[in-house]
Scaffold this active site. Structure first.
Site, short mmCIF file in Angstrom:
data_model
loop_
_atom_site.label_atom_id
_atom_site.label_comp_id
_atom_site.label_asym_id
_atom_site.label_seq_id
_atom_site.Cartn_x
_atom_site.Cartn_y
_atom_site.Cartn_z
N LYS A 194 0.82 -1.22 0.00
CA LYS A 194 0.00 0.00 0.00
C LYS A 194 0.85 1.27 0.00
CE LYS A 194 -2.36 -0.47 3.82
NZ LYS A 194 -1.94 -1.75 4.40
N ARG A 246 -9.55 1.89 9.60
CA ARG A 246 -9.06 0.56 9.96
C ARG A 246 -10.08 -0.19 10.80
NH1 ARG A 246 -3.37 1.51 9.54
NH2 ARG A 246 -2.02 -0.20 10.04
N ARG A 264 11.17 -6.21 5.21
CA ARG A 264 10.98 -4.78 4.93
C ARG A 264 11.91 -3.92 5.79
NH1 ARG A 264 5.10 -2.09 5.24
NH2 ARG A 264 5.27 -2.32 7.50
N ARG A 301 11.35 -1.22 11.03
CA ARG A 301 10.36 -0.58 11.89
C ARG A 301 10.19 -1.37 13.19
NH1 ARG A 301 5.07 0.78 8.28
NH2 ARG A 301 4.10 0.04 10.19
N ARG A 320 -0.51 -7.65 14.15
CA ARG A 320 -1.12 -6.65 13.26
C ARG A 320 -1.96 -7.34 12.18
NH1 ARG A 320 3.99 -4.63 11.46
NH2 ARG A 320 3.01 -3.16 10.03
P1 AMP Z 1 0.79 1.57 9.20
O1 AMP Z 1 2.00 2.37 8.82
O2 AMP Z 1 -0.42 1.92 8.41
O3 AMP Z 1 1.08 0.09 9.23
O4 AMP Z 1 0.44 1.99 10.70
C1 AMP Z 1 1.36 1.77 11.76
C2 AMP Z 1 0.65 1.77 13.09
O5 AMP Z 1 0.01 3.04 13.31
C3 AMP Z 1 -0.47 0.75 13.23
O6 AMP Z 1 -0.01 -0.53 13.58
C4 AMP Z 1 -1.30 1.39 14.36
O7 AMP Z 1 -0.66 1.24 15.61
C5 AMP Z 1 -1.21 2.88 13.99
N1 AMP Z 1 -2.31 3.29 13.08
C6 AMP Z 1 -2.18 3.79 11.82
N2 AMP Z 1 -3.38 4.06 11.29
C7 AMP Z 1 -4.29 3.73 12.23
C8 AMP Z 1 -5.71 3.74 12.28
N3 AMP Z 1 -6.44 4.17 11.23
N4 AMP Z 1 -6.31 3.31 13.42
C9 AMP Z 1 -5.61 2.88 14.48
N5 AMP Z 1 -4.28 2.82 14.49
C10 AMP Z 1 -3.60 3.23 13.39
#
Ligand code: AMP
Length: 220
Positions: free
Chosen positions: A17, A93, A130, A162, A173
């Site tokens: 994504k 989400r 990654r 990360r 996750r």
């Molecule tokens: P991502 O980079 O999209 O994988 O997001 C990394 C982390 O940010 C996730 O594992 C959550 O802890 C937090 N996060 C990002 N977007 C959201 C969302 N829409 N709702 C809740 N937590 C989020």
């Protein structure tokens, strides 16, 4: 680009994504709004929001809906997003977030939701390899024969793993995705805005499919 394309990108972590949203945003000239990046930037800058969410992110948990909705509402209300639209990456989400977004976007509704489809077994492999630029978020693939120190090609900052790309956090996750985010596919399918795009293949192949899907918006 269609007038004000407002797009949501769904898909498992590791489906590509982030990489694809950066390319789509560049190609179509719309802002890429990644909630994960917004939160990581807040953590880097050590803001009050950053301090309040750091542990949650590191553990691979979800940040509460209220905070996420207010972050996104603020961002999509900015001039660039109001004028050109946006690509939302990582939001919504949960069904609660999607319902709030429906409400917030009543006047300018979301016109396309893309489900970038890659099976769980495959994303597990991708996520373990990654590596990410800690400044700009660009993603790389570790081969075991990587530069040391590793600097980002785009901005020169350190490329790292990360904190939430450890095996335990990855698995958690992905479970959360299946439980909380996958139901959004039905939510948007019922609104007839859902398009499924196969996320298998090289980044260029996947980008070509996504570009076609977004160009399809122009025909509507
Ligand atoms: P991502 O980079 O999209 O994988 O997001 C990394 C982390 O940010 C996730 O594992 C959550 O802890 C937090 N996060 C990002 N977007 C959201 C969302 N829409 N709702 C809740 N937590 C989020």
């Amino acid at each position: 680009m269609p007038h004000s394309a407002r797009i949501i990108m769904l898909g498992r972590q590791g489906a590509g994504k982030g990489t694809q949203c950066v390319r789509l945003a560049e190609h179509f000239g719309v802002p890429h709004i990644s909630t994960g990046e917004m939160l990581r930037a807040a953590i880097r800058k050590d803001t009050p929001v950053g301090r309040s969410v750091k542990k949650v992110l590191d553990a691979g948990e979800l940040v509460n809906d209220e905070l996420m909705i207010s972050l996104v509402q603020g961002r999509i209300g900015e001039d660039d997003a109001r004028i050109s639209g946006y690509i939302l990456d990582g939001f919504p989400r949960t069904v609660g977030q999607a319902q709030s977004l429906d409400h917030i976007t009543e006047v300018r509704p979301i016109n396309m939701v893309i489900d970038l489809d890659v099976k769980r077994e495959l994303v597990l492999e991708r996520l373990s390899a990654r590596r990410t630029c800690e400044q700009c978020g660009a993603n790389y693939v570790a081969t075991g024969n990587d530069p040391n120190p590793w600097k980002c090609d785009k901005c020169g900052s350190p490329v790292v793993q990360r904190a939430d790309d450890t095996p335990a956090a990855i698995s958690h996750r992905l479970d959360l995705y299946d439980a909380m985010t996958a139901p959004l596919i039905d939510h948007y399918s019922a609104k007839s805005v859902l398009v499924t795009v196969d996320g298998l293949g090289t980044p260029d192949e996947v980008f070509a499919r996504l570009r076609l899907a977004v160009e399809g918006l122009q025909q509507r």
